[in-house]
Write an enzyme that holds these catalytic residues in place. Structure first.
Site, PDB file in Angstrom:
ATOM      1  CG  HIS A 262      -1.561   0.889   1.582  1.00  0.00           C
ATOM      2  ND1 HIS A 262      -2.792   1.215   1.083  1.00  0.00           N
ATOM      3  CD2 HIS A 262      -1.705   2.475   2.039  1.00  0.00           C
ATOM      4  CE1 HIS A 262      -3.474   2.339   1.443  1.00  0.00           C
ATOM      5  NE2 HIS A 262      -2.961   2.911   1.578  1.00  0.00           N
ATOM      6  CD  GLU A 263       1.528   3.063   3.870  1.00  0.00           C
ATOM      7  OE1 GLU A 263       2.060   4.335   3.062  1.00  0.00           O
ATOM      8  OE2 GLU A 263       0.567   3.568   4.513  1.00  0.00           O
ATOM      9  CG  HIS A 266       0.172   6.314  -0.435  1.00  0.00           C
ATOM     10  ND1 HIS A 266      -0.464   7.031  -0.982  1.00  0.00           N
ATOM     11  CD2 HIS A 266      -0.278   5.686   0.642  1.00  0.00           C
ATOM     12  CE1 HIS A 266      -1.651   7.361  -0.356  1.00  0.00           C
ATOM     13  NE2 HIS A 266      -1.479   6.231   0.437  1.00  0.00           N
ATOM     14  CD  GLU A 301      -5.411   5.624   0.558  1.00  0.00           C
ATOM     15  OE1 GLU A 301      -4.165   7.089   1.036  1.00  0.00           O
ATOM     16  OE2 GLU A 301      -5.446   4.730   1.502  1.00  0.00           O
TER      17      GLU A 301
END
Lengths: 508, 508
Positions: A262-263, A266, A301
């Site tokens: 997930h990160e 980003h 996001e």
């Protein structure tokens, strides 16, 4: 020359903001506990100087000269957008009085402490007076910023420019209407097996696997690093230094596995911004109030959700990489095959806690919070009635009884720190991720074969081309319009979830 | 009120400098390699803003008001010293023109790169043209600062205020006159056994032991941390956050052992400064050119040397702690007793490399470099003649032949980065450490018994009382005068070394 002089001035602002972010990263990863207070002062000084520099006569002079010298360029040229972003930020800062900003900072300290205590003791009534003050201050901020229809729109503009109460009502209505029947259908089916996710997974091996996948996605460790924190995050100090953190749960593999990726999503955004935008107003590494005006939190996001859910939770991903996960955890996963693992990490299981929610039920947590914020700001909901409202929504949407406020209305830190208007970004990220991903595989025929064989370059190049490289130059809807021909549209997301869970739970 | 307003302004300067130090710590410990260039810009921006703030009209206004409001206080009151320190810093900054500062920064980049290459290839002649420019710029800096007798005095004032060519000549003369016969006597004796120091010592156990001793000395980890770097250092961002680093050599135990405790000495100084001085001009955490005017680099070094040599290399220390070192390395030290270990870590062994030098020969490396700097600045030594001069001194002082310039004049980075005037601090630190330590044990009867039983609090309290707490309020010689009744005095140091090596090598 005058545009360059303007950029030079904004480079100073960017250096100050990136330095503040650096100090903040250190505070969350490395700093000894006893330095909390003085670190707060240092960060405050840097943020104040950034603001002072932004609002200085010198900036204004250079801004005006830059505006004159770029007047013949296209409205959406990088130069003119950098100028208009700056003008917007200046106007916004001027609209919010210093004393209001100081009141917010002062309240944040005490209200966060009150929340920590109230949560530990499960006493919502002790936090309520602070939350009332937070809401009152947020209303004053909204009045300072200004709005057309609803004060909550002003707060939304800080995080998700263009989004309003009206647009969110419409979006949420469509999501509820399609997702509730889907959820009910899933709930009627037997649960998939997932017990093996709770076996003992040593941290080092979790880290190695996560980092290997992050690098496979394209995360460049010459310009990044991975650390361990209680609350995972991504932060950057220019695109040259983009860091991520994750949290390892030794007895629950998915936490770090999907958290890291997930990160990574980003981080790929930050690392993909046009190098020419470094230290300019179009860089995406502008924390705090400087982040508004350009691309949105939801857009950011969308990239983390896309990599976490559309890639790392996909069948293709596990068909390909499961053997290497088994190699990392041979005894733990000896009796599990790729298909079972894929089902387990995609299981639907309504729960009370947002940060533990699955892909299917996550948006319900978000919609609940966003609607509560909206009504608190409107004054149609009183703080004292919050638990009742919360618990009723958890019952009607997810069918769950909330046994206490610790597992309910007291679970998130956001409100205690004065953040109101930012929950919706998560759902917008989900929606935007599906919209972009659908177009990506339809547009570029090399993307899906790449994903199938572990070549993530075609997808990354597509996202860099359509989203990352632009930094804050275009708004979220401008990006979506260029890439997909439509502004934010929930249909691809609904379609994606419906297809996914119909297959996984063998719905009719 | 006006003094408080002055401090508020200086608090901003301190925040900027501490933030720059934070970014610098990160660059040396955590930062991904690809961020070097942009990090340099960020640090430069913070340093520029610190300078701009220091030199601003606002500072001047507040400074003048503070001066008026404190005029009735004692000349050496904290308030008046904070004011005079600031006035001195401002005057110094104004004396060094911006363009000269910029030339130095620009030259530093290229000359350091030239040095790295020249050292690797052992080609002094390739570095010589850069060193000539460094010397020429240093001369211009000296002229800008001003001096009474010798231009080198101006450079010394940046690091060791009050010290001059004349005073150093006298100090070095006295050291040579007493230490050379002592060294010759030691060299005539058989070497002690030390082979066991080169066994295999796993890093984790080295770290644990070093940190345990650092904490025993009083290093407070709630306000500190220990990391691993190629070049060990101590750095602080206020007394609330004082970090140290060390370097582990798996096959040479003393490197991290004494390195950690050396940096601990520096850290105890920072952690011991009066909390009231935090974020004021009397704080000791002001990097770069702001460090001048108050306490000296030598005074700081005295604390690291005191803990490293007078405590951690003492017989009392190893009599007490050797069993716990053996517990950490049972197989490696099975055949060695405390006395043999103590002798080994104190052995005298003249060598070519300064950073590997023992306590007895270290000062010869320093005197050599300081005298070369002095003559380069005076113009009585030409850069091209440097290797010859260097090698002759190594021969006459230490009896060593220098086989090449890599092991000679090219070994240190200092000159390549434009640092001239700062080597003498090491020897002054040694001298001051012995002077303070002698008085300490004579003055406070609880100190030596404390050291004998592992209670380091009495010593720490004494040093806090006499040195640490004062931050930059008093000059080095003021501190020494108050503590020992004398300004800098080499006799206790000579006495200490003589006694120590007479015992260790059983000299007549």
């Amino acid at each position: 020359m005058s545009y360059a002089q303007f950029l030079e001035q904004m480079g100073t602002v960017n250096d100050l903001l990136c330095s503040a972010s650096m100090l903040s990263w250190d505070a969350r990863t490395m700093m000894p506990a006893g330095a909390v207070e003085v670190r707060g002062q240092q960060i405050a000084t840097l943020m104040t100087l950034a603001r002072t520099t932004l609002l200085s006569d010198e900036t204004l002079r250079r801004l005006e000269a830059a505006e004159r010298s770029t007047r013949d360029l296209a409205e959406d040229s990088a130069e003119r957008r950098a100028i208009s972003q700056t003008q917007y930020a200046i106007a916004l800062h001027k609209r919010i009085p210093d004393e209001l900003q100081e009141e917010r900072v002062a309240l944040r300290e005490v209200s966060r402490a009150a929340w920590v205590k109230a949560r530990a003791e499960d006493r919502f009534e002790d936090f309520a007076p602070y939350l009332e003050k937070v809401v009152a201050l947020a209303r004053r901020v909204a009045e300072s910023i200004g709005y057309e229809q609803h004060p909550y729109d002003a707060l939304l503009s800080l995080f998700e420019p263009g989004e309003t109460v009206v647009s969110l009502d419409k979006l949420f209505g469509r999501l509820r209407e399609s997702l509730i029947p889907l959820l009910r259908a899933v709930q009627a089916k037997p649960q998939v097996r997932w017990d093996f996710l709770e076996r003992d997974f040593p941290e080092d091996a979790q880290r190695d696997f996560g980092l290997k996948m992050a690098e496979a996605f394209g995360y460049d460790l010459r310009h990044g690093r991975l650390d361990n924190t209680v609350h995972p995050f991504e932060i950057s100090f220019t695109r040259e230094d983009v860091r991520i953190t994750t949290r390892y749960k030794r007895n629950y593999l998915p936490a770090s596995l999907f958290g890291t990726l997930h990160e990574t999503g980003h981080a790929l955004y930050e690392q993909g911004v046009d190098p020419a935008y470094t230290r300019t107003p179009l860089a995406t590494d502008m924390p705090g109030m400087y982040a508004v005006g350009g691309v949105s939190f939801g857009a950011h996001e969308s990239q983390s959700r896309l990599y976490e859910n559309h890639i790392a939770r996909s069948k293709a991903f596990w068909d390909l990489h499961y053997p290497s996960l088994v190699a990392a955890f041979p005894s733990q996963l000896a009796d599990v095959d790729a298909a079972a693992f894929h089902r387990a990490v995609n299981r639907v299981q309504p729960g009370l806690i947002r940060v533990e929610a699955d892909e299917m039920t996550y948006d319900f947590h978000i919609m609940l919070r966003t609607e509560i914020e909206r009504d608190l700001i409107a004054g149609t909901l009183e703080v004292k009635d919050l638990p009742e409202r919360w618990n009723a929504a958890m019952k009607s949407d997810l069918g769950l009884d909330v046994p206490n406020n610790r597992l309910g209305v007291l679970q998130d830190t956001h409100w205690s720190t004065g953040q109101i208007g930012t929950f919706c970004n998560y759902t917008i990220g989900n929606v935007m991720a599906a919209q972009l991903f659908k177009t990506a595989v339809e547009t570029d025929a090399s993307i899906q074969p790449g994903l199938d064989e572990g070549n993530y370059a075609p997808l990354r190049h597509y996202l860099r081309e359509t989203v990352h490289q632009h930094g804050r130059r275009f708004s979220r809807d401008e990006l979506l319009l260029k890439a997909t021909g439509r502004t934010l549209d929930p249909e691809p997301y609904i379609e994606y979830l419906t297809k996914k869970y119909t297959e996984l739970y063998e719905l009719g």
